[in-house]
Write a protein that holds these residues in place. Sequence first.
Motif, PDB file in Angstrom:
ATOM      1  N   ASN A  87     -11.725   2.021 -12.606  1.00 10.56           N
ATOM      2  CA  ASN A  87     -11.583   2.211 -11.169  1.00 10.56           C
ATOM      3  C   ASN A  87     -10.113   2.348 -10.821  1.00 10.56           C
ATOM      4  OD1 ASN A  87     -10.453  -0.532 -10.412  1.00 10.56           O
ATOM      5  ND2 ASN A  87     -12.414  -1.171 -11.294  1.00 10.56           N
ATOM      6  N   PHE A  88      -9.819   2.715  -9.594  1.00  8.78           N
ATOM      7  CA  PHE A  88      -8.439   2.794  -9.134  1.00  8.78           C
ATOM      8  C   PHE A  88      -8.407   2.605  -7.624  1.00  8.78           C
ATOM      9  CE2 PHE A  88      -9.868   7.220  -8.772  1.00  8.78           C
ATOM     10  CZ  PHE A  88      -9.368   7.603  -7.534  1.00  8.78           C
ATOM     11  N   SER A  89      -7.210   2.339  -7.121  1.00  7.38           N
ATOM     12  CA  SER A  89      -6.984   2.246  -5.674  1.00  7.38           C
ATOM     13  C   SER A  89      -6.076   3.387  -5.259  1.00  7.38           C
ATOM     14  CB  SER A  89      -6.346   0.900  -5.313  1.00  7.38           C
ATOM     15  OG  SER A  89      -7.173  -0.172  -5.702  1.00  7.38           O
ATOM     16  N   TYR A  90      -6.386   3.994  -4.125  1.00  6.59           N
ATOM     17  CA  TYR A  90      -5.614   5.139  -3.635  1.00  6.59           C
ATOM     18  C   TYR A  90      -4.765   4.697  -2.444  1.00  6.59           C
ATOM     19  CZ  TYR A  90      -4.543   9.911  -2.135  1.00  6.59           C
ATOM     20  OH  TYR A  90      -3.898  11.076  -1.785  1.00  6.59           O
ATOM     21  N   TYR A  91      -3.465   5.030  -2.495  1.00  6.41           N
ATOM     22  CA  TYR A  91      -2.510   4.595  -1.475  1.00  6.41           C
ATOM     23  C   TYR A  91      -1.750   5.779  -0.900  1.00  6.41           C
ATOM     24  CZ  TYR A  91      -2.895  -0.055  -3.706  1.00  6.41           C
ATOM     25  OH  TYR A  91      -3.342  -1.232  -4.219  1.00  6.41           O
ATOM     26  N   SER A  92      -1.263   5.582   0.304  1.00  4.60           N
ATOM     27  CA  SER A  92      -0.223   6.458   0.837  1.00  4.60           C
ATOM     28  C   SER A  92       0.959   5.562   1.193  1.00  4.60           C
ATOM     29  CB  SER A  92      -0.712   7.212   2.081  1.00  4.60           C
ATOM     30  OG  SER A  92      -0.978   6.302   3.141  1.00  4.60           O
ATOM     31  N   LEU A  93       2.109   6.173   1.452  1.00  2.00           N
ATOM     32  CA  LEU A  93       3.275   5.402   1.855  1.00  2.00           C
ATOM     33  C   LEU A  93       3.152   5.039   3.328  1.00  2.00           C
ATOM     34  CD1 LEU A  93       6.198   7.209   0.027  1.00  2.00           C
ATOM     35  CD2 LEU A  93       5.349   4.904  -0.392  1.00  2.00           C
ATOM     36  N   GLY A  94       3.282   3.768   3.619  1.00  2.00           N
ATOM     37  CA  GLY A  94       3.185   3.303   4.996  1.00  2.00           C
ATOM     38  C   GLY A  94       4.535   3.292   5.685  1.00  2.00           C
ATOM     39  N   GLU A  95       4.670   2.451   6.675  1.00  2.00           N
ATOM     40  CA  GLU A  95       5.898   2.387   7.456  1.00  2.00           C
ATOM     41  C   GLU A  95       7.004   1.673   6.691  1.00  2.00           C
ATOM     42  OE1 GLU A  95       5.751   1.565  11.660  1.00  2.00           O
ATOM     43  OE2 GLU A  95       3.562   1.433  11.560  1.00  2.00           O
ATOM     44  N   ALA A  96       8.241   1.920   7.114  1.00  2.00           N
ATOM     45  CA  ALA A  96       9.392   1.248   6.521  1.00  2.00           C
ATOM     46  C   ALA A  96       9.446  -0.194   6.993  1.00  2.00           C
ATOM     47  CB  ALA A  96      10.677   1.977   6.888  1.00  2.00           C
ATOM     48  N   LEU A  97       9.894  -1.081   6.121  1.00  2.00           N
ATOM     49  CA  LEU A  97       9.984  -2.494   6.473  1.00  2.00           C
ATOM     50  C   LEU A  97      11.061  -2.747   7.533  1.00  2.00           C
ATOM     51  CD1 LEU A  97       8.867  -5.317   5.678  1.00  2.00           C
ATOM     52  CD2 LEU A  97      10.820  -5.513   4.147  1.00  2.00           C
ATOM     53  N   PHE A  98      12.137  -1.939   7.482  1.00  2.00           N
ATOM     54  CA  PHE A  98      13.210  -2.070   8.471  1.00  2.00           C
ATOM     55  C   PHE A  98      13.222  -0.849   9.383  1.00  2.00           C
ATOM     56  CE2 PHE A  98      14.573  -4.545   4.831  1.00  2.00           C
ATOM     57  CZ  PHE A  98      15.021  -5.720   5.404  1.00  2.00           C
ATOM     58  N   GLU A 111       8.055  -5.034  13.014  1.00  2.00           N
ATOM     59  CA  GLU A 111       7.031  -6.048  13.214  1.00  2.00           C
ATOM     60  C   GLU A 111       5.608  -5.487  13.187  1.00  2.00           C
ATOM     61  OE1 GLU A 111       9.299  -9.668  15.231  1.00  2.00           O
ATOM     62  OE2 GLU A 111       8.301  -8.343  16.664  1.00  2.00           O
ATOM     63  N   ARG A 112       5.497  -4.183  12.979  1.00  2.00           N
ATOM     64  CA  ARG A 112       4.160  -3.611  12.781  1.00  2.00           C
ATOM     65  C   ARG A 112       3.687  -3.819  11.343  1.00  2.00           C
ATOM     66  NH1 ARG A 112       6.731   0.296  15.886  1.00  2.00           N
ATOM     67  NH2 ARG A 112       7.163   1.573  14.039  1.00  2.00           N
ATOM     68  N   ILE A 113       4.610  -4.187  10.461  1.00  2.00           N
ATOM     69  CA  ILE A 113       4.272  -4.414   9.063  1.00  2.00           C
ATOM     70  C   ILE A 113       3.511  -5.733   8.935  1.00  2.00           C
ATOM     71  CG2 ILE A 113       5.239  -4.838   6.759  1.00  2.00           C
ATOM     72  CD1 ILE A 113       5.587  -1.981   7.664  1.00  2.00           C
ATOM     73  N   PRO A 114       2.437  -5.780   8.165  1.00  2.00           N
ATOM     74  CA  PRO A 114       1.709  -7.039   7.972  1.00  2.00           C
ATOM     75  C   PRO A 114       2.628  -8.129   7.418  1.00  2.00           C
ATOM     76  CG  PRO A 114       0.442  -5.196   7.106  1.00  2.00           C
ATOM     77  CD  PRO A 114       1.790  -4.652   7.461  1.00  2.00           C
ATOM     78  N   LEU A 115       2.432  -9.348   7.888  1.00  2.00           N
ATOM     79  CA  LEU A 115       3.277 -10.467   7.466  1.00  2.00           C
ATOM     80  C   LEU A 115       3.233 -10.658   5.948  1.00  2.00           C
ATOM     81  CD1 LEU A 115       5.079 -12.862   8.130  1.00  2.00           C
ATOM     82  CD2 LEU A 115       3.011 -14.219   8.574  1.00  2.00           C
ATOM     83  N   SER A 116       2.084 -10.422   5.334  1.00  2.00           N
ATOM     84  CA  SER A 116       1.979 -10.605   3.877  1.00  2.00           C
ATOM     85  C   SER A 116       2.944  -9.691   3.138  1.00  2.00           C
ATOM     86  CB  SER A 116       0.539 -10.332   3.409  1.00  2.00           C
ATOM     87  OG  SER A 116       0.149  -8.991   3.716  1.00  2.00           O
ATOM     88  N   GLN A 117       3.123  -8.461   3.648  1.00  2.00           N
ATOM     89  CA  GLN A 117       4.052  -7.525   3.015  1.00  2.00           C
ATOM     90  C   GLN A 117       5.501  -7.990   3.208  1.00  2.00           C
ATOM     91  OE1 GLN A 117       3.284  -5.035   1.111  1.00  2.00           O
ATOM     92  NE2 GLN A 117       1.086  -4.926   1.443  1.00  2.00           N
ATOM     93  N   ILE A 118       5.814  -8.528   4.369  1.00  2.00           N
ATOM     94  CA  ILE A 118       7.165  -9.043   4.617  1.00  2.00           C
ATOM     95  C   ILE A 118       7.452 -10.212   3.686  1.00  2.00           C
ATOM     96  CG2 ILE A 118       8.696 -10.092   6.327  1.00  2.00           C
ATOM     97  CD1 ILE A 118       7.119  -8.615   8.492  1.00  2.00           C
ATOM     98  N   ARG A 119       6.476 -11.109   3.540  1.00  2.00           N
ATOM     99  CA  ARG A 119       6.659 -12.262   2.650  1.00  2.00           C
ATOM    100  C   ARG A 119       6.883 -11.819   1.206  1.00  2.00           C
ATOM    101  NH1 ARG A 119       4.830 -17.405   4.344  1.00  2.00           N
ATOM    102  NH2 ARG A 119       3.879 -17.822   2.300  1.00  2.00           N
ATOM    103  N   LYS A 120       6.160 -10.811   0.766  1.00  2.00           N
ATOM    104  CA  LYS A 120       6.362 -10.289  -0.592  1.00  2.00           C
ATOM    105  C   LYS A 120       7.777  -9.757  -0.773  1.00  2.00           C
ATOM    106  CE  LYS A 120       1.620  -8.826  -1.743  1.00  2.00           C
ATOM    107  NZ  LYS A 120       0.774  -7.650  -2.051  1.00  2.00           N
ATOM    108  N   TYR A 158       8.924 -17.718  10.322  1.00  2.00           N
ATOM    109  CA  TYR A 158       8.877 -16.481  11.104  1.00  2.00           C
ATOM    110  C   TYR A 158       7.585 -16.409  11.897  1.00  2.00           C
ATOM    111  CZ  TYR A 158       8.305 -11.435  11.912  1.00  2.00           C
ATOM    112  OH  TYR A 158       8.103 -10.204  12.472  1.00  2.00           O
ATOM    113  N   GLU A 159       7.712 -16.029  13.142  1.00  2.00           N
ATOM    114  CA  GLU A 159       6.559 -15.778  14.006  1.00  2.00           C
ATOM    115  C   GLU A 159       6.808 -14.467  14.741  1.00  2.00           C
ATOM    116  OE1 GLU A 159       3.884 -17.557  14.081  1.00  2.00           O
ATOM    117  OE2 GLU A 159       4.558 -19.326  12.966  1.00  2.00           O
ATOM    118  N   LYS A 160       5.772 -13.653  14.862  1.00  2.00           N
ATOM    119  CA  LYS A 160       5.946 -12.348  15.512  1.00  2.00           C
ATOM    120  C   LYS A 160       6.141 -12.471  17.017  1.00  2.00           C
ATOM    121  CE  LYS A 160       3.742  -9.137  12.301  1.00  2.00           C
ATOM    122  NZ  LYS A 160       2.749  -8.060  12.150  1.00  2.00           N
ATOM    123  N   ASP A 161       5.549 -13.501  17.617  1.00  2.00           N
ATOM    124  CA  ASP A 161       5.553 -13.562  19.081  1.00  2.00           C
ATOM    125  C   ASP A 161       6.624 -14.495  19.654  1.00  2.00           C
ATOM    126  OD1 ASP A 161       4.439 -15.832  18.098  1.00  2.00           O
ATOM    127  OD2 ASP A 161       2.690 -15.841  19.425  1.00  2.00           O
TER     128      ASP A 161
END
Length: 531
Positions: free
Chosen positions: A413-424, A432-441, A476-479
Motif C-alpha cells: 500500500n502507499f499514501s498519496y500526498y501533495s505539498l501543503g501550506e508553508a509553516l511560516f 496558524e492554519r497549520i495543524p498543531l501536530s505538524q508544528i510540534r514535529k 502554545y495556544e492558537k487563540d
Amino acid sequence: MPTLHWIGKEKVINHHQEVPYKVLDKKYDYNLEEGEAPSGNKIIHGDNLEALKSLLPEYEGKVNCIYIDPPYNTGNENWVYNDNVNHPKIKKWLGEVVGKEGEDLSRHDKWLCMMYPRLKLLHKLLSQNGVILVSIDEFEHDYLHLIMDEVFGRSNRVETFVWKKTYGGGAKSKHIVNLHEYILFYSKDISTLEKIELPPDDSVLKYYKYKDEKFQDRGPYRLQPLATTSMDDRPNLKYPIVYDGNEIWPNKQWQWSKDRVELALKENELSIEWNEKKKSWTVNYKQYLKSKEGDLRGKKVYSLIEGFYTQLGTNRLTSLFGRKVFNFPKPVELLEYLLQATTKKDSIVLDSFAGSGTTAHAVLKLNQQDGGNRKFILVEMEDYAESITAERVKRVIQGYGEGSKAEVGTGGNFSYYSLGEALFDEDHNLNERIPLSQIRKYIWYSETRSSLSEEKAEDTSYLLGKQEDTAYYFIYEKDRLTTLDFETLSEHITERADQYIIYADNCLLPQELMTKHQIVFKKIPRDITRF
C-alpha cells in the motif's frame, strides 16, 4: 579538490536552507485494510526541492538508498517528462532565486543551479551508510561528477556504472552510435559502506557442485586453489602444509596464514590430492555457498551493466496502461538490479525525480521476491503524478495484464500526498492554519534533529519530549498568547531534566532563576530554528 564554478552558484550554494518548510498534506491511502497502519510508502506530488525539505523532520539521516533520474538537459522539448531546464516551474524558480543573472544563464548553468540545492537536501536525508545512484548521459556527466564530488566528497565515489541502454539502432547517427548512459554511484561515508553483492544466480550456482557433511548448514561447495601467484613478498605465507607425512610447499605462497590452514585441516575444509601425472600436490580450499552464519555467498557487481534495455521499460509500461504514456522509462529490471545490490530487506528508498514510478515498481517486486519490507518515497512535480506515477504503482500492487501476459499483484500500500501550506508566513511568523501536530514535529526536529512520534505530535500537553537530559516544552495556544511564569512553571514543567528548552510568547521569570535551573526561553515564533 577541484571545484566547479558557474553563473549563479553563489546564489544557490546555501539555498536549501532558505527553502520554505511546507507540510505534507495527505490526500488518501491506497489499498489500506481497515485498521491497518500505513506502510510508510509515500508518493508526493509537488516541487521536489520543497518536498525534500518537508521530509527532513521524519527522514533526515534515515534514507538508505537514493536513486534519481534527473532531467538530462538535452533540449528535447517533446517528451511527456520535459527533459529541459526551460520548464516553466524551473524558470520561475531561477528568476526568484538567482534573479536577473538567471536571464543570461546557459543551459548548463541553469541545470547546475537546479541540481545543486536538491543534492544538498538529498545528502542530508541519506543515512551514514547510505548510497545514492544518479542516472545521466554524456551531456551533463562531467558537470554532475564535479558537483557530486563537492556535495558528497570525492573520497566517497564508489563507481561509475556504464549502462548499455539499447541493443542496436543508430540509423540516424552521423558519427558514433551511442549505446550507453552512466549511473554515478556515491556513498555518504565510504568507510561505513558494507560489501556490495547480488544474490547468486545460475551463473554462480553452477560451480557449487560438491557436498560434504556440512551440506545441511553450509550448502554445496566449490574448490578454489589455496596457492596464489601473487608477487607480494609475504614471508608469513610461505610455509609447508604437513599432510600424510608429506611437506607441501607453495610455488610462491599460500593465500591463508598457517593458523587458518591448520584450522581448515581440523574442520575438513581443505581438499589435498596427489597429481600422479604432474608429480605434485594440489591444495584447494572448500568455498561453501553459505557462510557459517548462513548467509549466501553473493555475486560480484560489475561496472558495465548489460541486458536491461530501454525498450524493456517502454514495453512494460505500455502493457501496464494498454497504450504508450511515457517516453523512455527506465526498465524496472535495471532498478531491481541496482536495489538488490545496494539495499537490505528493511531499507528506505527515495526517488525525487520519480517520473513513471519505476523505482516503486522495483521496490515492490523485490519485496515480493524475498519477503522484504523495503519502503519507497517518490516525489514528482508534474501533473501526471497521480494519473501515471501513482496509477502505475496501484496496478503493480493489484496486478495487471491478461492471459499469458498477466502479472500477479505484489501487494502493499502507499499514501498519496501533495505539498501543503508553508509553516511560516511571509513575515516569518507561524502559519496558524497549520495543524498543531505538524508544528510540534517541526519544533522537535529543529531542536533535536530527530523525528517526533505521532503519539507525541498529537499529545495535548506542552511537553514535546526529553532527549539527552534536556526537556523540550512548546507552550502554545492558537487563540491566546502564552506566558512562562511561576504558575506555568509549577503547573506544566514537571519533567525532571538537567536543562529545559521552553517556547512561549512571553517570559516573566527572573534571569537568576532561569540560570540556576538551566532554563532556556525561546520566544514564539522568531526563535524557532530555520534549517
